[in-house]
Design a protein around this motif. Sequence first.
Motif, PDB file in Angstrom:
ATOM      1  N   UNK A 130     -30.054 -47.921   4.836  1.00 32.37           N
ATOM      2  CA  UNK A 130     -29.462 -47.141   3.766  1.00 32.37           C
ATOM      3  C   UNK A 130     -28.252 -47.797   3.427  1.00 32.37           C
ATOM      4  N   UNK A 131     -28.266 -49.039   3.512  1.00 32.67           N
ATOM      5  CA  UNK A 131     -26.805 -49.598   3.151  1.00 32.67           C
ATOM      6  C   UNK A 131     -27.379 -50.392   1.775  1.00 32.67           C
ATOM      7  N   UNK A 132     -26.568 -50.582   0.641  1.00 31.20           N
ATOM      8  CA  UNK A 132     -26.780 -50.915  -0.314  1.00 31.20           C
ATOM      9  C   UNK A 132     -26.759 -52.585  -0.518  1.00 31.20           C
ATOM     10  N   UNK A 133     -27.933 -52.739  -0.880  1.00 37.52           N
ATOM     11  CA  UNK A 133     -28.242 -54.560  -0.966  1.00 37.52           C
ATOM     12  C   UNK A 133     -27.309 -55.095  -2.017  1.00 37.52           C
ATOM     13  N   UNK A 134     -26.903 -54.663  -3.308  1.00 39.76           N
ATOM     14  CA  UNK A 134     -26.074 -55.094  -3.969  1.00 39.76           C
ATOM     15  C   UNK A 134     -24.709 -55.367  -3.323  1.00 39.76           C
ATOM     16  N   UNK A 135     -24.435 -54.396  -2.527  1.00 37.50           N
ATOM     17  CA  UNK A 135     -23.169 -54.175  -1.975  1.00 37.50           C
ATOM     18  C   UNK A 135     -23.105 -55.411  -0.778  1.00 37.50           C
ATOM     19  N   UNK A 136     -24.024 -55.584  -0.271  1.00 32.34           N
ATOM     20  CA  UNK A 136     -24.121 -56.731   0.904  1.00 32.34           C
ATOM     21  C   UNK A 136     -23.999 -58.089  -0.007  1.00 32.34           C
ATOM     22  N   UNK A 137     -24.738 -58.329  -0.982  1.00 33.56           N
ATOM     23  CA  UNK A 137     -24.535 -59.573  -1.715  1.00 33.56           C
ATOM     24  C   UNK A 137     -23.209 -59.793  -2.232  1.00 33.56           C
TER      25      UNK A 137
END
Length: 277
Positions: A130-137
């Motif tokens: 449930x972690x944001x992919x854009x956030x991780x990038x």
Amino acid sequence: MLLQAARKRQLPTVLALFLCLPFAACSRGQPTPGQSAVDCAVAPAQLQEFRVARVSDGDTLRLAGGDKVRLIGINTPELGHGGEAGQPLAEEARAALSALVADGRVWLQDGPEARDPHGRRLAWAFDARGEGIATQLLRQGLGFHVAIAPNTARAQCLAAAEAAARAARLGVWGIAEYRPRSVSGLEPGYRGFALLQDRVTRVSFKENGWWLQLAGKVGVKIGPGSQSLYSRSALEALQGQAVQVRGWLVPMRGGWWVLTLGHPSMLASPGETRERE
């Protein structure tokens, strides 16, 4: 002179005020209830799962059903096309996105505006946790935070992720090519994403939009659909001041450009960006 100095000292506060009008905690990068300040995380049970067929670039996926998905909240460096070299970190951004969906699955939440002008699906993407992919990038410095109304629900936490990478000089924030450019540094006819820093030479309010003119050459437009997010008086206070703005430049006849401002988080004072770091 004292009045001028006082006005300069007050500018970051004034600018932050109109940027934060719709967001009670935006000045501190705090999340809205139920969101993580870093991850914009959500419970996967609230999302729809899809199979990933291919990763096109750092911010675009193709689903098994053929749908092309443009990730909301991030713009990554462009890959090369037609024999032209890609931008620095474009391949790294695509590799990072590929790693985040390595099991072939992605969870999506469509934006209020579900398609872009190219027909691509606009969605927030998440991993199995449930972690944001854009956030991780963004946290790795592999792209720039962008917010375009009405798809702005997670703008605060995405901006916080970018700020962390910027403070650590990670990814794009450690490469000279991606430093904010002055308008005079733009190549004639340039079209595409840009991070600009220059002085506001004119502020005007017209029927076709509210406008900030940068260095007499770039018209930054705030369309009718976004004007409720801004304070007219705060915009007027930017006259003669330096600002930093990001977005997509469209060249016009006569050697000038238009940049449509999608959200207040795309506009800041240089001093404010340093404070965020």
